[in-house]
Design an enzyme around this catalytic site. Structure first.
Site, mmCIF file in Angstrom:
data_model
loop_
_atom_site.group_PDB
_atom_site.id
_atom_site.type_symbol
_atom_site.label_atom_id
_atom_site.label_comp_id
_atom_site.label_asym_id
_atom_site.label_seq_id
_atom_site.Cartn_x
_atom_site.Cartn_y
_atom_site.Cartn_z
ATOM 1 N N CYS A 114 0.816 -1.229 0.000
ATOM 2 C CA CYS A 114 0.000 0.000 0.000
ATOM 3 C C CYS A 114 0.840 1.267 0.000
ATOM 4 O O CYS A 114 0.357 2.340 -0.372
ATOM 5 C CB CYS A 114 -0.952 0.003 1.188
ATOM 6 N N HIS A 250 -3.151 7.716 1.571
ATOM 7 C CA HIS A 250 -3.567 6.358 1.212
ATOM 8 C C HIS A 250 -4.944 6.125 1.827
ATOM 9 O O HIS A 250 -5.199 6.524 2.966
ATOM 10 C CB HIS A 250 -2.558 5.354 1.750
ATOM 11 N N ASN A 280 -9.907 0.309 -0.356
ATOM 12 C CA ASN A 280 -8.443 0.352 -0.302
ATOM 13 C C ASN A 280 -7.892 -0.271 -1.584
ATOM 14 O O ASN A 280 -7.966 -1.487 -1.759
ATOM 15 C CB ASN A 280 -7.971 -0.412 0.935
#
Ligand code: UT7
Length: 323
Positions: A114, A250, A280
């Site tokens: 991520c 993020h 996500n």
């Protein structure tokens, strides 16, 4: 002559297929209410059968090149962040390079899950400021739907597919008027590798594997490390947090964004949040959010943007850029 990595444009691409929380509640014991309250996520995109990470990356890269008014022949570096490559090798970046018709320079993948886009930005920046490349495509692209365990309600509600890309150009610092990447800060602490991982791979199991996460533990680390990276990046640049025009984080969980905002006393109106509609998307989430904020007119030329992320590794980082 000192060089600066100047931002020329951003692009993104999402698969067409929208999957709502109610859709997932038909498969596992969950509810729209639980997912919205705990994460802020309402829906995510899922790639169609046969739609690969490289397909999403190519579409995002074309959109970014268009906005940057660059031709494939202008690009001599492609850094693609992904944890869901098309194949074990070659790098997904190599497929993207070929599809775009880029016939010069280097193309490779970066694996920082991520945090991948922040790591890819930092990597490309180093090539550009050292004069080893002139124009870089930095891409975050993922198909996490392929590695999510669709039987595990604690993780399958969280992730989505997508891609985003930016074009950076090396320019003499004296001509950049303060624009471009000002500071990047990346960190890894491998002691926490088993908080978020995939239980397969060519060397250990010979399988692709599924995503496994200790969500609570990752959550606690996220708020702490993201806040720290943001403070350190701004301190290195001599820029107070209060000078930042837009925070582009993020997008893992709205509660993480809120937790960081509370800890650093950030104005919530300055935080770009796409988590409700994208979920996500791992390495794609930061450029997807930046693209949305540029397209709707929030982020404008000259604005100071602070990006940040945390992911498997654990990895984390932040990047400060004047658009
Ligand atoms: O991008 C990479 C980094 N990743 C992250 O940043 C993710 C960080 N972690 C998180 O966002 C949160 O920890 C989660 C959203 C994953 C989970 O939220 P939580 O508030 O930490 O919930 P929990 O894991 O403590 O679970 C609470 C309860 C449990 O039930 P019991 O044991 O209390 O009876 C879970 O079984 O919620 C249950 N639960 C669910 N219930 C309905 C877990 N997932 C679900 C679900 N639907 N989808």
């Amino acid at each position: 002559m000192r060089l600066r990595s100047v931002y020329l444009g951003v692009g993104a691409h999402l698969p067409d297929n929208v999957v709502t929380n109610d859709d997932i509640a038909l498969r596992v014991d969950t509810s729209d209410q639980w997912v919205v309250e705990r994460t802020g996520i309402r829906e995510r995109r899922v790639a169609a059968v046969g739609e690969k990470t490289s397909d999403l990356a190519i579409a995002a890269a074309r959109a970014a090149l268009d906005r940057a008014e660059c031709a494939p022949s202008d690009i001599d570096l492609i850094v693609l962040a992904t944890a869901t490559p098309d194949l074990t090798f070659p790098a997904t970046a190599a497929r993207v390079q070929a599809a775009l018709g880029v016939a010069q320079g280097a193309a490779f993948d970066v694996a920082a899950v991520c945090s991948g886009f922040i790591f890819a930005l930092a990597t490309a920046d180093n090539f550009l400021v050292r004069g080893q490349a002139k124009r870089a495509l930095v891409i975050g692209a993922e198909t996490f739907s392929r590695i999510v365990d669709w039987e595990d309600r604690a993780t399958c509600v969280l992730f989505g597919d997508g891609a985003g890309a930016v074009v950076l150009e090396a320019q003499p610092e004296a001509e950049a008027n303060g624009r471009g990447l000002i500071a990047t800060h990346i960190r890894t602490d491998g002691r926490f590798h088993d908080l978020l991982y995939v239980d397969g791979g060519p060397s250990e199991t010979g399988t692709v594997g599924k995503l496994r996460m200790q969500g609570n533990a990752v959550f606690r680390q996220a708020v702490e490390h993201i806040s720290g990276a943001m403070v350190e990046t701004c301190a290195a640049a001599g820029v107070p947090l209060s000078d930042i025009d837009w925070f582009v984080p993020h997008q893992a969980n709205q509660r993480i964004l809120d937790g960081v905002a509370r800890r650093l006393s950030l104005d919530p109106a300055k935080i770009v949040s796409t988590v409700a509609h994208h979920g996500n998307t791992s390495a794609a989430s930061v450029p997807l959010a930046l693209n949305e904020a540029v397209r709707d007119g929030r982020v404008r030329r000259g604005d100071l943007v602070l990006m940040e992320a945390l992911g498997g590794g654990l990895t984390w980082g932040a990047a400060l850029m004047r658009v």
